[in-house]
Design a protein around this motif. Structure first.
Motif, PDB file in Angstrom:
ATOM      1  N   HIS A   1       0.835  -1.197   0.000  1.00  0.00           N
ATOM      2  CA  HIS A   1       0.000   0.000   0.000  1.00  0.00           C
ATOM      3  C   HIS A   1       0.870   1.247   0.000  1.00  0.00           C
ATOM      4  CE1 HIS A   1      -3.236  -2.746   0.844  1.00  0.00           C
ATOM      5  NE2 HIS A   1      -4.113  -1.759   0.784  1.00  0.00           N
ATOM      6  N   TRP A   2       0.288   2.368  -0.414  1.00  0.00           N
ATOM      7  CA  TRP A   2       1.016   3.645  -0.434  1.00  0.00           C
ATOM      8  C   TRP A   2       1.545   3.977   0.962  1.00  0.00           C
ATOM      9  CZ3 TRP A   2      -0.808   8.450   1.709  1.00  0.00           C
ATOM     10  CH2 TRP A   2      -0.012   9.551   1.384  1.00  0.00           C
TER      11      TRP A   2
ATOM     12  N   HIS B   1      -4.198   3.232  -2.084  1.00  0.00           N
ATOM     13  CA  HIS B   1      -3.874   4.525  -1.479  1.00  0.00           C
ATOM     14  C   HIS B   1      -4.748   4.879  -0.291  1.00  0.00           C
ATOM     15  CE1 HIS B   1      -0.891   5.293  -4.446  1.00  0.00           C
ATOM     16  NE2 HIS B   1      -0.707   6.525  -4.036  1.00  0.00           N
TER      17      HIS B   1
ATOM     18  N   THR C   1      -5.799   5.406   3.395  1.00  0.00           N
ATOM     19  CA  THR C   1      -4.957   5.552   4.582  1.00  0.00           C
ATOM     20  C   THR C   1      -5.599   4.877   5.788  1.00  0.00           C
ATOM     21  OG1 THR C   1      -5.922   7.748   4.726  1.00  0.00           O
ATOM     22  CG2 THR C   1      -3.690   7.599   3.872  1.00  0.00           C
TER      23      THR C   1
ATOM     24  N   THR D   1      -3.640   3.377 -12.178  1.00  0.00           N
ATOM     25  CA  THR D   1      -3.439   4.640 -11.469  1.00  0.00           C
ATOM     26  C   THR D   1      -3.803   5.758 -12.443  1.00  0.00           C
ATOM     27  OG1 THR D   1      -1.171   4.920 -12.223  1.00  0.00           O
ATOM     28  CG2 THR D   1      -1.503   3.644 -10.187  1.00  0.00           C
TER      29      THR D   1
ATOM     30  N   ASP E   1       0.129   8.753  -8.909  1.00  0.00           N
ATOM     31  CA  ASP E   1       0.188   7.336  -8.572  1.00  0.00           C
ATOM     32  C   ASP E   1      -1.006   6.853  -7.747  1.00  0.00           C
ATOM     33  OD1 ASP E   1       0.863   8.654  -6.285  1.00  0.00           O
ATOM     34  OD2 ASP E   1       2.577   7.393  -5.782  1.00  0.00           O
ATOM     35  N   VAL E   2      -1.996   7.714  -7.548  1.00  0.00           N
ATOM     36  CA  VAL E   2      -3.194   7.307  -6.806  1.00  0.00           C
ATOM     37  C   VAL E   2      -4.042   6.379  -7.669  1.00  0.00           C
ATOM     38  CG1 VAL E   2      -5.274   8.155  -5.651  1.00  0.00           C
ATOM     39  CG2 VAL E   2      -3.172   9.481  -5.558  1.00  0.00           C
TER      40      VAL E   2
ATOM     41  N   THR F   1       3.979  13.944  -3.008  1.00  0.00           N
ATOM     42  CA  THR F   1       3.150  13.029  -2.222  1.00  0.00           C
ATOM     43  C   THR F   1       3.757  12.767  -0.851  1.00  0.00           C
ATOM     44  OG1 THR F   1       4.132  11.002  -3.015  1.00  0.00           O
ATOM     45  CG2 THR F   1       2.310  11.880  -4.288  1.00  0.00           C
TER      46      THR F   1
ATOM     47  N   THR G   1       6.231   7.326   1.152  1.00  0.00           N
ATOM     48  CA  THR G   1       6.451   6.105   0.404  1.00  0.00           C
ATOM     49  C   THR G   1       5.735   5.022   1.172  1.00  0.00           C
ATOM     50  OG1 THR G   1       8.329   5.369   1.651  1.00  0.00           O
ATOM     51  CG2 THR G   1       8.764   6.901  -0.148  1.00  0.00           C
ATOM     52  N   ASN G   2       5.732   3.831   0.657  1.00  0.00           N
ATOM     53  CA  ASN G   2       4.999   2.799   1.368  1.00  0.00           C
ATOM     54  C   ASN G   2       5.781   2.207   2.544  1.00  0.00           C
ATOM     55  OD1 ASN G   2       6.754   1.367  -0.209  1.00  0.00           O
ATOM     56  ND2 ASN G   2       5.196   0.809  -1.702  1.00  0.00           N
TER      57      ASN G   2
END
Ligand code: FAD
Ligand code: NAG
Ligand code: NAG
Ligand code: NAG
Ligand code: NAG
Ligand code: NAG
Ligand code: NAG
Ligand code: NAG
Length: 487
Positions: free
Chosen positions: A54-55, A96, A98, A134, A156-157, A324, A327-328
């Motif tokens: 995941h992001w 993405h 959260t 994305t 990148d979403v 952004t 990072t993941n």
């Protein structure tokens, strides 16, 4: 404290073991039942690692296996097995979210990556795009045709969560939300049936999925209106925190005076550990044309900047320039408040929150404490008729969105960081209310709201119609085996 941790570890182990054994069984059943277009992957493989990634790493979980379905029919087969074995699962588009557990699971991780077509139909002026993409993929594919769709602002979403949750875009002032432009979608219903849904053939399901995420089935692709797209102007400036008064004056003036729907703005007071010890302002400017008319962003451009990346560029290039900040490998929480206007008082309060919480949380491994202020014209919800999408549940009043975005490193700080955003969002809502704003029922955006937010605050008066639709298409609540905003 130590006793508590030991106790909860025990609890997790106690319930995790049988659950995983049955999930393993479901994984094997799926592997045997799906066509050669689909695959099941196990921990240790590169595909599995991508599928669960995941992001924000705080949104990842160690699933029992991952499934990459290659056809809609195989998704149907998979849902039938998950339902009959009562196995928890997750559906991931771009990964993405959260909120932990919304597209991650200890059970079966479904990754939509193989639904990756982008098809522009010049005759109908529509674009169909797959739910594994994305926005970078979609905008890149459309650029050669000089057309665009209403989509996310960061490259990148994932298209899935943005399209199924509402969707705010650089183009929203002109054309509305992402859901306002959707003309149809293909969905795999919990009974395994694959169907194309439109306003004409199933208005209730068409309404419900536009905002309702994974409550009704798994969407494979969306068809949306295409618009001509030329060069745009914009990008980002970073301004030092010694300029707050000038920035806030520019911002209140922008809000009061700019009515050109081609202009869009985000102002982001942010503590960024990589940049400076005190908060700075990120100002993101967008104009849908090769240059911006005089008077729109001049006041920002006159402020000395620490960093500037503004130019005439392709839409894709502009979207790729958005920072952004994560990072993941990091942990992230979003939270939100919806307001009707941004006053000087509210701007001061937001800057103060950025300063206050970046100090308060500096010993909690905080790396990024920010408040994204999203400006929209009061007409932003008037691009579709009332009651045409589950989100927003009311279009009576235009809203501006505040998105709290905190990032940090240590898992031990999760609860403190999340609680801080709850307190801070409530504080800002109270400030706006004390200034006379009528926002007690203003809907919150599900893609920014923190897990635990009551669904009434996201879907409001849409809930009865969504629930009736769910009762019809998912009477056994198979989609209840996956996380997210459950109605
Ligand atoms: C850097 C960044 C920038 C952002 N910018 C914007 C923006 O400009 N505009 C905006 O509106 N939002 C924005 N967001 C918020 C964004 O809308 C959410 O993060 C959204 O959930 C991302 O979609 P995804 O597919 O990547 O998420 P995922 O985590 O993959 O999915 C989110 C939810 O959708 C469900 N879902 C995914 N695929 C399917 C499917 N095929 N069928 C049914 N349900 C499905 C999942 O189960 C999950 O509950 C941004 C977020 C980040 C992190
Ligand atoms: C996670 O990071 C890796 C390496 O930087 C990248 O290849 C991958 O695409 C990222 N995943 C997500 C979901 O952002
Ligand atoms: C499915 O599993 C959940 C726990 O994960 C349990 O509460 C529920 O009773 C189970 N349902 C059936 C039909 O077995
Ligand atoms: C849905 O429509 C798309 C695009 O026209 C088509 O490719 C697909 O086969 C349709 N699906 C079903 C189940 O009819
Ligand atoms: C700054 O924010 C903190 C936390 O919300 C609050 O307690 C304090 O009163 C605020 N200060 C000002 C000057 O608004
Ligand atoms: C972190 O700092 C805050 C405020 O400065 C303080 O209240 C808190 O006790 C500190 N926490 C730790 C773990 O040091
Ligand atoms: C929309 O639905 C609400 C109730 O959910 C209703 O009060 C309102 O009249 C509807 N509006 C229109 C234009 O149909
Ligand atoms: C890079 C990183 O920190 N990865 C972690 C993300 O979260 C998963 C699940 O909690 C861990 O297994 C990874 O090690």
């Amino acid at each position: 404290m130590r006793g508590l941790i030991v106790f909860s570890l025990f609890t997790v182990l106690a319930i995790a073991k049988p659950a995983n054994a049955s999930a393993t069984n479901a994984c094997n059943m799926i592997a045997n039942a799906v066509s050669s277009a689909s695959d099941v992957y196990w921990p240790g493989s590169i595909q599995y690692t991508n599928d669960v990634s995941h992001w924000a790493n705080s949104s990842s979980a160690v699933s029992t296996c991952s499934v990459e379905p290659g056809t809609a029919e195989d998704i149907g087969v998979t849902l039938q097995i998950l339902g009959s074995t009562n196995t928890s699962f997750a559906v991931k588009g771009g990964g993405h979210t959260t909120n932990a557990g919304f597209s991650s699971t200890a059970g079966v991780q479904i990754a939509m990556s193989r639904f990756s077509d982008v098809v522009y139909d010049g005759a109908t002026q529509t674009v169909s795009y797959g739910m594994g993409l994305t926005w970078n993929d979609v905008y890149s594919a459309l650029e050669p045709y000089s057309v665009n769709v209403v989509g996310g602002r960061v490259s990148d979403v994932g298209v899935a969560g943005v399209s199924l949750g509402g969707g705010y875009s650089w183009l929203t002032n002109q054309y509305g939300l992402v859901v306002d432009n959707i003309v149809g979608f293909e969905i795999v219903l919990p009974n395994g049936q694959v169907t194309n849904v439109t306003e004409a053939n199933d208005p209730d399901l068409f309404f419900s999925v536009k905002g309702g995420y994974n409550n009704f089935g798994i969407v494979t692709q969306v068809t949306t209106r295409a618009y001509p797209q030329g060069q745009v102007w914009g990008g980002i400036v970073v301004i030092g925190g010694d300029q707050w008064d000038t920035i806030n004056a520019a911002t209140t003036k922008f809000q009061a005076e700019v009515t050109d729907p081609k202009a869009a703005l985000q102002v982001i007071p942010a503590y960024d550990a990589a940049l400076s010890e005190t908060p700075v302002a990120f100002v993101l400017m967008f104009y849908d044309g090769p240059s911006t008319p005089a008077g729109i962003f001049d006041d920002y451009l006159a402020i000395p900047a620490l960093n500037t990346d503004l130019s005439t560029r392709s839409f894709l290039s502009l979207v790729q320039s958005s920072p952004t900040h994560s990072t993941n490998s990091t942990r992230v929480v979003f939270n939100t408040a919806s307001v009707t206007t941004i006053t000087t008082g509210l701007l001061d309060a937001i800057v103060n929150e950025t300063q206050f919480w970046s100090q308060e949380l500096s010993n909690q491994s905080a790396t990024f404490i920010s408040y994204v202020i999203e400006f929209y014209l009061p007409s932003l919800y008037q691009h579709a008729a009332a009651n045409t999408s589950a989100y927003p549940p009311t279009r009576a009043q235009g809203l501006l969105l505040l998105e709290l975005y905190y990032a940090w490193d240590l898992p031990g700080a999760d609860a403190i960081m999340q609680a801080a955003t709850v307190q801070s969002a409530a504080h800002l809502k109270a400030v706006a209310t004390s200034e006379g704003q009528d926002i007690s029922d203003a809907p919150l955006y599900g893609n920014y709201a923190i897990a635990g937010t009551p669904v009434e605050q996201i879907f409001g008066d849409s809930l009865p119609r969504m629930r009736a639709t769910k009762e019809r298409v998912d009477p056994q609540n198979i989609m209840g085996l996956t996380g997210g905003w459950k109605i």
